[in-house]
Write a protein that holds these residues in place. Structure first.
Motif, mmCIF file in Angstrom:
data_model
loop_
_atom_site.group_PDB
_atom_site.id
_atom_site.type_symbol
_atom_site.label_atom_id
_atom_site.label_comp_id
_atom_site.label_asym_id
_atom_site.label_seq_id
_atom_site.Cartn_x
_atom_site.Cartn_y
_atom_site.Cartn_z
ATOM 1 N N SER A 285 -6.548 -0.019 11.260
ATOM 2 C CA SER A 285 -5.475 -1.014 11.180
ATOM 3 C C SER A 285 -4.248 -0.512 10.417
ATOM 4 O O SER A 285 -3.165 -1.092 10.544
ATOM 5 N N LEU A 286 -4.417 0.554 9.631
ATOM 6 C CA LEU A 286 -3.313 1.057 8.813
ATOM 7 C C LEU A 286 -2.832 2.442 9.247
ATOM 8 O O LEU A 286 -2.103 3.110 8.516
ATOM 9 N N LYS A 287 -3.239 2.851 10.448
ATOM 10 C CA LYS A 287 -2.928 4.216 10.895
ATOM 11 C C LYS A 287 -1.428 4.485 11.008
ATOM 12 O O LYS A 287 -0.978 5.625 10.890
ATOM 13 N N ASP A 288 -0.645 3.414 11.233
ATOM 14 C CA ASP A 288 0.796 3.588 11.344
ATOM 15 C C ASP A 288 1.503 3.476 9.996
ATOM 16 O O ASP A 288 2.733 3.549 9.923
ATOM 17 N N VAL A 289 0.726 3.312 8.920
ATOM 18 C CA VAL A 289 1.304 3.042 7.601
ATOM 19 C C VAL A 289 0.962 4.131 6.586
ATOM 20 O O VAL A 289 1.831 4.623 5.866
ATOM 21 N N LEU A 290 -0.326 4.484 6.520
ATOM 22 C CA LEU A 290 -0.790 5.439 5.515
ATOM 23 C C LEU A 290 -1.284 6.718 6.178
ATOM 24 O O LEU A 290 -1.949 6.673 7.218
ATOM 25 N N THR A 291 -0.980 7.851 5.563
ATOM 26 C CA THR A 291 -1.588 9.101 5.982
ATOM 27 C C THR A 291 -3.047 9.112 5.528
ATOM 28 O O THR A 291 -3.465 8.285 4.697
ATOM 29 N N THR A 292 -3.817 10.039 6.047
ATOM 30 C CA THR A 292 -5.204 10.156 5.606
ATOM 31 C C THR A 292 -5.268 10.410 4.107
ATOM 32 O O THR A 292 -6.105 9.838 3.403
ATOM 33 N N GLU A 293 -4.368 11.229 3.600
ATOM 34 C CA GLU A 293 -4.336 11.512 2.163
ATOM 35 C C GLU A 293 -4.090 10.237 1.361
ATOM 36 O O GLU A 293 -4.753 9.986 0.347
ATOM 37 N N GLN A 294 -3.154 9.422 1.794
ATOM 38 C CA GLN A 294 -2.848 8.177 1.085
ATOM 39 C C GLN A 294 -4.000 7.191 1.181
ATOM 40 O O GLN A 294 -4.319 6.496 0.213
ATOM 41 N N LEU A 295 -4.642 7.129 2.343
ATOM 42 C CA LEU A 295 -5.763 6.202 2.523
ATOM 43 C C LEU A 295 -6.928 6.591 1.622
ATOM 44 O O LEU A 295 -7.533 5.732 0.961
ATOM 45 N N VAL A 296 -7.238 7.867 1.572
ATOM 46 C CA VAL A 296 -8.331 8.336 0.713
ATOM 47 C C VAL A 296 -8.033 8.015 -0.742
ATOM 48 O O VAL A 296 -8.928 7.636 -1.513
ATOM 49 N N GLU A 297 -6.767 8.122 -1.140
ATOM 50 C CA GLU A 297 -6.392 7.815 -2.520
ATOM 51 C C GLU A 297 -6.735 6.368 -2.876
ATOM 52 O O GLU A 297 -7.145 6.085 -4.010
ATOM 53 N N LYS A 298 -6.602 5.448 -1.919
ATOM 54 C CA LYS A 298 -6.885 4.033 -2.181
ATOM 55 C C LYS A 298 -8.381 3.772 -2.313
ATOM 56 O O LYS A 298 -8.799 2.738 -2.848
ATOM 57 N N LEU B 240 0.832 -1.205 0.000
ATOM 58 C CA LEU B 240 0.000 0.000 0.000
ATOM 59 C C LEU B 240 0.865 1.254 0.000
ATOM 60 O O LEU B 240 0.568 2.234 -0.684
ATOM 61 N N GLN B 241 1.948 1.210 0.747
ATOM 62 C CA GLN B 241 2.833 2.364 0.826
ATOM 63 C C GLN B 241 3.509 2.670 -0.504
ATOM 64 O O GLN B 241 3.587 3.829 -0.918
ATOM 65 N N ASP B 242 4.009 1.623 -1.162
ATOM 66 C CA ASP B 242 4.808 1.878 -2.368
ATOM 67 C C ASP B 242 3.995 1.882 -3.659
ATOM 68 O O ASP B 242 4.540 2.064 -4.742
ATOM 69 N N GLY B 243 2.681 1.705 -3.549
ATOM 70 C CA GLY B 243 1.818 1.804 -4.725
ATOM 71 C C GLY B 243 1.626 0.512 -5.485
ATOM 72 O O GLY B 243 0.924 0.498 -6.501
ATOM 73 N N THR B 244 2.214 -0.581 -5.013
ATOM 74 C CA THR B 244 1.977 -1.867 -5.672
ATOM 75 C C THR B 244 0.493 -2.220 -5.624
ATOM 76 O O THR B 244 -0.076 -2.700 -6.607
ATOM 77 N N ILE B 245 -0.129 -1.973 -4.477
ATOM 78 C CA ILE B 245 -1.568 -2.206 -4.311
ATOM 79 C C ILE B 245 -2.298 -0.919 -4.679
ATOM 80 O O ILE B 245 -2.073 0.134 -4.080
ATOM 81 N N ASP B 246 -3.162 -1.010 -5.669
ATOM 82 C CA ASP B 246 -3.799 0.185 -6.234
ATOM 83 C C ASP B 246 -5.026 0.655 -5.471
ATOM 84 O O ASP B 246 -5.343 1.846 -5.509
ATOM 85 N N ALA B 247 -5.723 -0.272 -4.828
ATOM 86 C CA ALA B 247 -7.008 0.101 -4.235
ATOM 87 C C ALA B 247 -7.316 -0.766 -3.022
ATOM 88 O O ALA B 247 -6.833 -1.899 -2.894
ATOM 89 N N LEU B 248 -8.128 -0.225 -2.152
ATOM 90 C CA LEU B 248 -8.742 -0.976 -1.054
ATOM 91 C C LEU B 248 -10.202 -1.191 -1.401
ATOM 92 O O LEU B 248 -10.858 -0.288 -1.924
#
Length: 423
Positions: free
Chosen positions: A337-350, A293-301
């Motif tokens: 569950s991903l609060k330590d990994v993705l910012t809100t901006e990154q999470l919304v992008e997914k 999720l961090q590096d963009g390999t996973i495109d969506a949630l």
């Protein structure tokens, strides 16, 4: 009708107001003002921590209608989706009859016109999703199918997948597949590991996912076209997609938003609300999901929303059906569950941009003069979903009664405003 979103932080990289706090006026479904001045409105939505983004898109949800309305129907899935912040939902074809005709595609599209959520039909790759004969995909594409998938039925035949990849290139279509070697997962109940051995349950090996991802990528390299993997769960599968992207293959993937919420070691033993497919995996796999999720390999949630009636879940673990409801909790579960990994901006992008890029849907703009397709949320509110408040017909969820962080406030789409009652 005029709706004012007061002091809302905007999450929209395409907007000049990105990450800024602004007042947004929506009049009759159109954004008419964005700025710092107060505007007159018929209704004002003002709550501390209010955030707004382009409406979220879910790429994997089971509808139930027609044929299985006792699990979910178009109205209840629209209500659940809006409560969870989704303004557009891709509907799996696994209903009765399977979505494999122009009439079936048109039915979903026409029935959703008056709903606050746009339901986007995905059509089956094979007749009756049996994995043998191809459907008339060109006709289905012209009728409005946004993608092709056998949904909950993983496509097994390499020859069928190869032909399908060649076929969809005629119209630049998207093929989606849930990678699972069903002979390797037969009778499996949970992730194959120490926990399954300790509990005495037949395991579902990571290999069952990984061999199919490898095979599908080889076929994609051979044929060309566009391929999307639904519900990845293992470290090796994610790494294979990462390498394929680096090599230039047109491949994308998603994971269920709940996949990082548990490992096989901390699910509640024999509670069928933890029985999902693919299963909750190991700590190593969860770490790989977070990295992907961090590096963009996973495109969506995705929600991986799979409602079941009580009779399908309140059984012995090995007899119960796989799947949980998750449209209403999808964002909150991921945010928690991903609060330590993705910012809100990154999470919304997914949830917003990522799915649209995969499906090649237009990105709604948060700009004056544009049609409002908006999700309102607060990533910092703690709340507890309950069975009584659930919009879905089904109640199969491990998150009911569990405190989550991050709450959807509502949606604005098609000129309709849907707000969760607490707001």
């Amino acid at each position: 009708m005029k709706i004012l979103l007061q002091a809302a932080t905007i999450y929209s990289p395409q907007s000049q107001h990105h990450l800024q706090k602004r007042n947004i006026l929506v009049q009759d479904g159109i954004i008419t003002y964005i700025g710092s001045e107060t505007q007159e409105a018929d209704e004002t939505i003002a709550t501390e921590g209010l955030c707004v983004s382009a409406g979220w898109v879910d790429m994997y949800a089971f509808v139930g209608e027609p044929g299985l309305e006792y699990k979910e129907d178009l109205y209840t899935i629209a209500a659940a989706a809006a409560a969870g912040g989704f303004t557009e939902v891709v509907c799996l074809p696994n209903v009765e009859p399977v979505v494999q005709t122009k009439g079936a595609v048109n039915y979903v599209r026409s029935m959703s016109q008056q709903l606050p959520v746009s339901l986007l039909p995905a059509a089956a790759i094979t007749v009756d999703a049996h994995g043998k004969d191809l459907t008339e995909m060109i006709d289905l594409h012209q009728a409005g199918a946004v993608a092709f998938t056998d949904g909950t039925k993983p496509l097994q035949g390499a020859d069928v997948l190869l032909k399908a990849l060649q076929y969809v290139q005629l119209f630049d279509g998207l093929l989606m597949n849930k990678p699972e070697h069903t002979r390797l997962t037969e009778h499996g109940q949970m992730h194959e590991g120490e926990a399954s051995t300790r509990l005495g349950m037949k395991g579902i090996p990571s290999l069952a996912e990984e061999v199919m991802v490898t095979r599908d990528l080889q076929l994609l390299a051979y044929t060309g076209g566009r391929m999307h993997f639904s519900l990845l769960s293992t470290a090796a599968a994610i790494e294979a997609v990462r390498r394929a992207k680096a090599e230039g293959l047109h491949v994308t993937c998603d994971v269920a938003s709940y996949q990082a919420a548990f490992t096989d070691e901390d699910i509640t033993p024999f509670d069928t609300n933890y029985k999902v497919a693919p299963p909750f995996r190991s700590e190593t796999d969860v770490a790989a999901i977070k990295q992907g999720l961090q590096d963009g390999t996973i495109d969506a949630l995705v929600s991986a929303h799979l409602p079941h009636d009580t009779e399908a879940k309140r059984l012995e673990f090995d007899l119960a059906d796989f799947g949980i409801i998750n449209l209403e909790t999808s964002f909150a579960v991921a945010n928690t569950s991903l609060k330590d990994v993705l910012t809100t901006e990154q999470l919304v992008e997914k949830f917003a941009s990522g799915p649209r890029q995969v499906l090649r849907l237009p990105e709604p703009l948060i700009t004056e003069g544009e049609v409002a397709n908006l999700t309102l949320f607060n990533p910092n509110i703690a709340w507890t979903p309950t069975e009584a408040a659930t919009k879905s017909k089904s109640k199969n969820s491990p998150f009911l009664g569990q405190e989550l962080k991050g709450r959807v406030i509502g949606t604005i789409h098609k000129g309709q405003v849907v707000l969760n009652q607490s707001f």
